[in-house]
Design a protein around this motif. Structure first.
Motif, PDB file in Angstrom:
ATOM      1  N   ALA A 157      44.630 -97.401 -22.701  1.00 58.45           N
ATOM      2  CA  ALA A 157      44.557 -98.742 -23.290  1.00 58.45           C
ATOM      3  C   ALA A 157      45.834 -99.528 -23.074  1.00 58.45           C
ATOM      4  O   ALA A 157      45.820-100.766 -23.055  1.00 58.45           O
ATOM      5  CB  ALA A 157      44.248 -98.640 -24.786  1.00 58.45           C
ATOM      6  N   LEU A 158      46.980 -98.841 -22.908  1.00 65.03           N
ATOM      7  CA  LEU A 158      48.237 -99.550 -22.682  1.00 65.03           C
ATOM      8  C   LEU A 158      48.297-100.182 -21.299  1.00 65.03           C
ATOM      9  O   LEU A 158      49.178-101.011 -21.039  1.00 65.03           O
ATOM     10  CB  LEU A 158      49.417 -98.585 -22.858  1.00 65.03           C
ATOM     11  N   LEU A 159      47.399 -99.782 -20.397  1.00 64.13           N
ATOM     12  CA  LEU A 159      47.368-100.352 -19.057  1.00 64.13           C
ATOM     13  C   LEU A 159      46.359-101.484 -18.928  1.00 64.13           C
ATOM     14  O   LEU A 159      46.134-101.985 -17.821  1.00 64.13           O
ATOM     15  CB  LEU A 159      47.048 -99.260 -18.031  1.00 64.13           C
ATOM     16  N   ASP A 160      45.741-101.897 -20.028  1.00 64.93           N
ATOM     17  CA  ASP A 160      44.764-102.990 -20.017  1.00 64.93           C
ATOM     18  C   ASP A 160      45.478-104.276 -20.405  1.00 64.93           C
ATOM     19  O   ASP A 160      45.844-104.445 -21.572  1.00 64.93           O
ATOM     20  CB  ASP A 160      43.624-102.687 -20.987  1.00 64.93           C
ATOM     21  N   PRO A 161      45.711-105.211 -19.488  1.00 63.44           N
ATOM     22  CA  PRO A 161      46.463-106.424 -19.854  1.00 63.44           C
ATOM     23  C   PRO A 161      45.733-107.309 -20.849  1.00 63.44           C
ATOM     24  O   PRO A 161      46.365-108.129 -21.516  1.00 63.44           O
ATOM     25  CB  PRO A 161      46.649-107.142 -18.507  1.00 63.44           C
ATOM     26  N   ALA A 162      44.406-107.146 -20.973  1.00 58.98           N
ATOM     27  CA  ALA A 162      43.661-107.988 -21.911  1.00 58.98           C
ATOM     28  C   ALA A 162      43.679-107.444 -23.331  1.00 58.98           C
ATOM     29  O   ALA A 162      43.321-108.168 -24.263  1.00 58.98           O
ATOM     30  CB  ALA A 162      42.217-108.142 -21.446  1.00 58.98           C
ATOM     31  N   LEU A 177      48.926-110.059 -14.525  1.00 61.57           N
ATOM     32  CA  LEU A 177      48.765-108.608 -14.541  1.00 61.57           C
ATOM     33  C   LEU A 177      47.370-108.201 -14.074  1.00 61.57           C
ATOM     34  O   LEU A 177      47.210-107.200 -13.358  1.00 61.57           O
ATOM     35  CB  LEU A 177      49.032-108.078 -15.953  1.00 61.57           C
ATOM     36  N   ALA A 178      46.352-108.958 -14.471  1.00 60.72           N
ATOM     37  CA  ALA A 178      45.002-108.629 -14.042  1.00 60.72           C
ATOM     38  C   ALA A 178      44.821-108.827 -12.535  1.00 60.72           C
ATOM     39  O   ALA A 178      44.073-108.090 -11.883  1.00 60.72           O
ATOM     40  CB  ALA A 178      43.988-109.477 -14.812  1.00 60.72           C
ATOM     41  N   ALA A 179      45.504-109.816 -11.982  1.00 62.77           N
ATOM     42  CA  ALA A 179      45.372-110.091 -10.550  1.00 62.77           C
ATOM     43  C   ALA A 179      46.374-109.325  -9.709  1.00 62.77           C
ATOM     44  O   ALA A 179      46.347-109.443  -8.475  1.00 62.77           O
ATOM     45  CB  ALA A 179      45.526-111.589 -10.292  1.00 62.77           C
ATOM     46  N   ALA A 180      47.265-108.556 -10.319  1.00 62.66           N
ATOM     47  CA  ALA A 180      48.331-107.879  -9.574  1.00 62.66           C
ATOM     48  C   ALA A 180      47.802-106.952  -8.481  1.00 62.66           C
ATOM     49  O   ALA A 180      48.341-106.949  -7.363  1.00 62.66           O
ATOM     50  CB  ALA A 180      49.237-107.117 -10.536  1.00 62.66           C
ATOM     51  N   PRO A 181      46.763-106.110  -8.695  1.00 61.43           N
ATOM     52  CA  PRO A 181      46.307-105.236  -7.599  1.00 61.43           C
ATOM     53  C   PRO A 181      45.886-106.003  -6.356  1.00 61.43           C
ATOM     54  O   PRO A 181      46.266-105.645  -5.237  1.00 61.43           O
ATOM     55  CB  PRO A 181      45.139-104.470  -8.236  1.00 61.43           C
ATOM     56  N   GLU A 182      45.105-107.089  -6.520  1.00 58.96           N
ATOM     57  CA  GLU A 182      44.672-107.853  -5.355  1.00 58.96           C
ATOM     58  C   GLU A 182      45.824-108.626  -4.735  1.00 58.96           C
ATOM     59  O   GLU A 182      45.904-108.778  -3.515  1.00 58.96           O
ATOM     60  CB  GLU A 182      43.550-108.816  -5.755  1.00 58.96           C
ATOM     61  N   LEU A 183      46.761-109.120  -5.585  1.00 59.90           N
ATOM     62  CA  LEU A 183      47.923-109.834  -5.044  1.00 59.90           C
ATOM     63  C   LEU A 183      48.801-108.898  -4.222  1.00 59.90           C
ATOM     64  O   LEU A 183      49.341-109.298  -3.179  1.00 59.90           O
ATOM     65  CB  LEU A 183      48.727-110.462  -6.183  1.00 59.90           C
ATOM     66  N   TRP A 206      56.764-104.855 -20.639  1.00 62.14           N
ATOM     67  CA  TRP A 206      56.830-103.432 -20.290  1.00 62.14           C
ATOM     68  C   TRP A 206      55.781-103.086 -19.240  1.00 62.14           C
ATOM     69  O   TRP A 206      56.065-102.375 -18.279  1.00 62.14           O
ATOM     70  CB  TRP A 206      56.629-102.598 -21.544  1.00 62.14           C
ATOM     71  N   LEU A 207      54.569-103.607 -19.417  1.00 62.66           N
ATOM     72  CA  LEU A 207      53.515-103.339 -18.445  1.00 62.66           C
ATOM     73  C   LEU A 207      53.847-103.976 -17.103  1.00 62.66           C
ATOM     74  O   LEU A 207      53.558-103.406 -16.042  1.00 62.66           O
ATOM     75  CB  LEU A 207      52.179-103.869 -18.980  1.00 62.66           C
ATOM     76  N   ALA A 208      54.469-105.154 -17.117  1.00 60.63           N
ATOM     77  CA  ALA A 208      54.878-105.788 -15.862  1.00 60.63           C
ATOM     78  C   ALA A 208      55.943-104.969 -15.151  1.00 60.63           C
ATOM     79  O   ALA A 208      55.974-104.907 -13.922  1.00 60.63           O
ATOM     80  CB  ALA A 208      55.386-107.199 -16.138  1.00 60.63           C
ATOM     81  N   GLY A 209      56.834-104.321 -15.922  1.00 59.35           N
ATOM     82  CA  GLY A 209      57.848-103.484 -15.302  1.00 59.35           C
ATOM     83  C   GLY A 209      57.250-102.306 -14.560  1.00 59.35           C
ATOM     84  O   GLY A 209      57.776-101.884 -13.519  1.00 59.35           O
TER      85      GLY A 209
END
Length: 662
Positions: A422-427, A458-464, A436-439
């Motif tokens: 759950a800590l990896l869910d930006p929503a 954060l949600a778009a980070a994988p595709e970016l 912290w999650l951005a780091g």
């Protein structure tokens, strides 16, 4: 990972599930605790007639006494003396209160003043049947607003005045001259005891429903909702008012040598400073639950966990009793160790459990109990041992309690592992976890980005990351941060000496997301003399002067690895946009940022919608301060009689002479 044989059952006590309070008067000494419907938790009650809070003293900097109003200058204040029908003012330099109108110039218009309010250079005084509005800090009477039973007034933007009346939760809107503009429905409960206006036409209300004070925010076109004191403090700067009693009030202001406290009577005379009261809360309170039913006969209750914030000078004491039939004596209660928030139940088996909570403090602070968890039946790793180790009842009880220490530690680890995804869910994570999650993903946030922007990144980070370095990724990053899709102009296209725009814009093999289309100048044809000035071959002003590089390499080297980001004027902060482009651009490229607003020149590099404005041309004038040159920067216009005819296809026409766009 846990060693317990099966998951234990538990019962929560909080504002969502319920605190299961015992009926009033059923247990002696209960009371003094409030907040049973507050998600933050239960706490000691406030003293006075409003035990739920927040207290009136805490909100004084934003909602002062009706006889006081801060002026537009930092140290300026207005003071209303109802008994003497007098309005006093203290200037920006501090000092004593003096009448707004000297005796020789006193208009004598105040009859039964009730409250005073100010905003900027406008001043409003509420009387029993009207509201007087002044401009220029009382120098000019702007209007008299007749209204029934007014209580509060607040000057608002656009020369508007809001009026709250006794017995009504709605606000009446007037202009400064007294013209009626309508009614603002608030829908709040209770009586309005404070009224403020803030930026962006926001209206703040303080209400009293008889048991607690409530803060609400809304405005024209926006429904009113309940707000917290922290939201109020973040939206409106507090005034210097720190206390107000029957004897007077005190202001805590900045002086040349640090903070200074100045106290005055309600007639504006100076008085000795009085220390602020620190007994905002009652010093003790208790709460007892009803019989919590486990549903299991002869249940062996296992564990009690209390989640609480305990400031210095306060304490939380927990007591429990277990019974099978609901009857117990005072000596049957089990008290937890002082300060213990997690302990085992050392009681005989029983179906019901009753909990008693005692809160205490020094009057200036209160503990806050967020929730209580009751675990049952007892389930420990001792259940996994062979029966030979559990034959002696006393030894078995010790073994269970001893192994519970290790089971509790393993349970905390299990809970952390279960919640880790759950800590990896930006929503779903709180706002404070986003950096912290951005780091973890190697992202860096600007200080001005709000939580919604950070979550979208954060949600778009994988595709970016997958498409980083492409025009699509750069456009998407700018769109998420600034809310506008830019034009990414790759300057390398200019180095081709003959190309078709439609062919260039078509997506290549394996590429997606690039739009194809034809634009202005769909075909560009030129030779060496247009790429670099050459003696004997280039016209003056038609080719750039370059003193570096090999002229024969211009078709390949001109504008190589260069791109430009184009945005409409005012759509983004240029400096922040440059920083974003630098972080998103590939290392071997150089990107520039350009926003519109300065116009464009036909024939030069322009982007329609970025720096294009279709406006009428000024009439051409020969001579003068800015003379035009024929055949260079002038467009001939038709005569006063207008154009004789329009432009026809297949007929010789000149743009600007025979052309009419309609």
């Amino acid at each position: 990972m846990t060693c317990t044989p099966h998951p234990a059952t538990f019962r929560l006590l909080d504002a969502y599930v319920g605190w299961d309070e015992a009926p009033a008067g059923s247990e002696p000494g209960t009371g003094g605790i409030v907040g049973f419907d507050d998600p933050a938790g239960i706490r000691l009650a406030h003293r006075g007639s409003l035990p739920e809070g927040p207290t009136r003293a805490r909100l004084l900097p934003w909602f002062p006494d009706p006889r006081l109003a801060p002026g537009c200058a930092p140290r300026a204040w207005y003071l209303l003396v109802p008994g003497e029908r007098l309005l006093l003012r203290r200037g920006a330099c501090g000092g004593a209160f003096t009448p707004v109108w000297p005796p020789a110039l006193d208009p004598g218009t105040l009859r039964e003043p009730v409250s005073v309010a100010a905003r900027g250079h406008r001043l409003a005084v509420v009387e029993s049947d009207r509201v007087l509005v002044w401009r220029r800090e009382g120098a000019q009477l702007a209007g008299v607003i007749p209204v029934r039973r007014p209580r509060w007034a607040a000057p608002a933007p656009d020369d508007e005045v809001l009026v709250a009346c006794r017995g009504s939760a709605d606000l009446r809107r007037f202009d400064s001259a007294g013209g009626f503009r309508g009614v603002l429905r608030t829908g709040v409960r209770g009586e309005i005891v404070g009224l403020r206006t803030g930026p962006e036409r926001t209206v703040w209300l303080l209400t009293d429903d008889g048991t607690r004070l409530g803060i609400h925010r809304g405005g024209p076109g926006r429904p009113f909702r309940t707000a917290t004191a922290d939201e109020l403090a973040a939206a409106l700067p507090p005034s210097a008012l720190v206390s107000a009693t029957e004897d007077g009030f005190c202001l805590d202001e900045k002086g040349p040598d640090g903070p200074e406290t100045h106290c005055h009577t309600w007639r504006g005379l100076p008085r000795e400073p009085v220390p602020p009261a620190t007994d905002a809360y009652v010093t003790s309170g208790s709460y007892v639950t009803t019989l919590v039913d486990s549903g299991v006969s002869r249940c062996r209750w296992h564990r009690v966990r209390v989640d609480a914030d305990v400031p210095a000078g306060t304490a939380v004491r927990t007591e429990i009793v277990v019974t099978e039939d609901g009857h117990h004596e005072e000596g049957d209660w089990q008290a937890a160790a002082p300060g213990a928030g997690d302990f085992l139940v050392d009681q005989p088996p029983g179906r019901f459990l009753r909990l008693r909570l005692r809160l205490s403090g020094d009057g200036g602070a209160t503990p806050v109990v967020h929730r209580i968890r009751l675990d049952f039946p007892r389930a420990t790793s001792a259940d996994l041992l062979p029966p030979a180790f559990r034959q002696d009842p006393e030894a078995d009880d010790f073994t269970e309690r001893f192994l519970s220490l290790f089971d509790a530690a393993f349970a905390e680890l299990d809970r952390a592992i279960e919640r880790y995804p759950a800590l990896l869910d930006p929503a779903g994570v709180p706002d404070r976890v986003l950096p912290w999650l951005a780091g973890l993903l190697g992202l860096s946030f600007e200080a001005g980005w709000d939580a919604l922007t950070r979550r979208a990144l954060l949600a778009a980070a994988p595709e970016l990351y997958r498409r980083r370095g492409t025009p699509w990724a750069l456009r998407e990053a700018v769109r998420i941060v600034f809310g506008v899709t830019p034009v990414v102009d790759e300057l390398a296209a200019d180095r081709r000496w003959a190309w078709l725009r439609a062919a260039l814009d078509d997506p290549g093999p394996g590429e997606t997301g690039r739009e194809s289309g034809r634009g202005l100048g769909s075909v560009r044809l030129f030779g060496r003399s247009a790429s670099r000035f050459r003696v004997g071959g280039s016209a003056l002003g038609a080719a750039p002067l370059r003193a570096f590089g090999d002229p024969d390499g211009d078709p390949l080297a001109a504008h190589a690895h260069r791109f430009r980001v184009l945005l409409p004027a005012g759509s983004a902060d240029v400096r922040a946009l440059r920083r974003l482009v630098e972080r998103q651009a590939p290392a071997h490229t150089v990107g520039t940022v350009r926003t519109g607003g300065a116009g464009f020149v036909v024939g030069s590099r322009s982007a329609v919608g970025v720096d294009t404005a279709f406006v009428p041309l000024p009439p051409p004038v020969l001579g003068g301060g800015a003379p035009l040159r024929l055949n260079h920067d002038g467009v001939l216009r038709p005569g006063p009689a207008g154009p004789r005819r329009g432009m026809g296809l297949g007929v010789v026409s000149a743009v600007g002479v025979h052309t009419q766009v309609s």
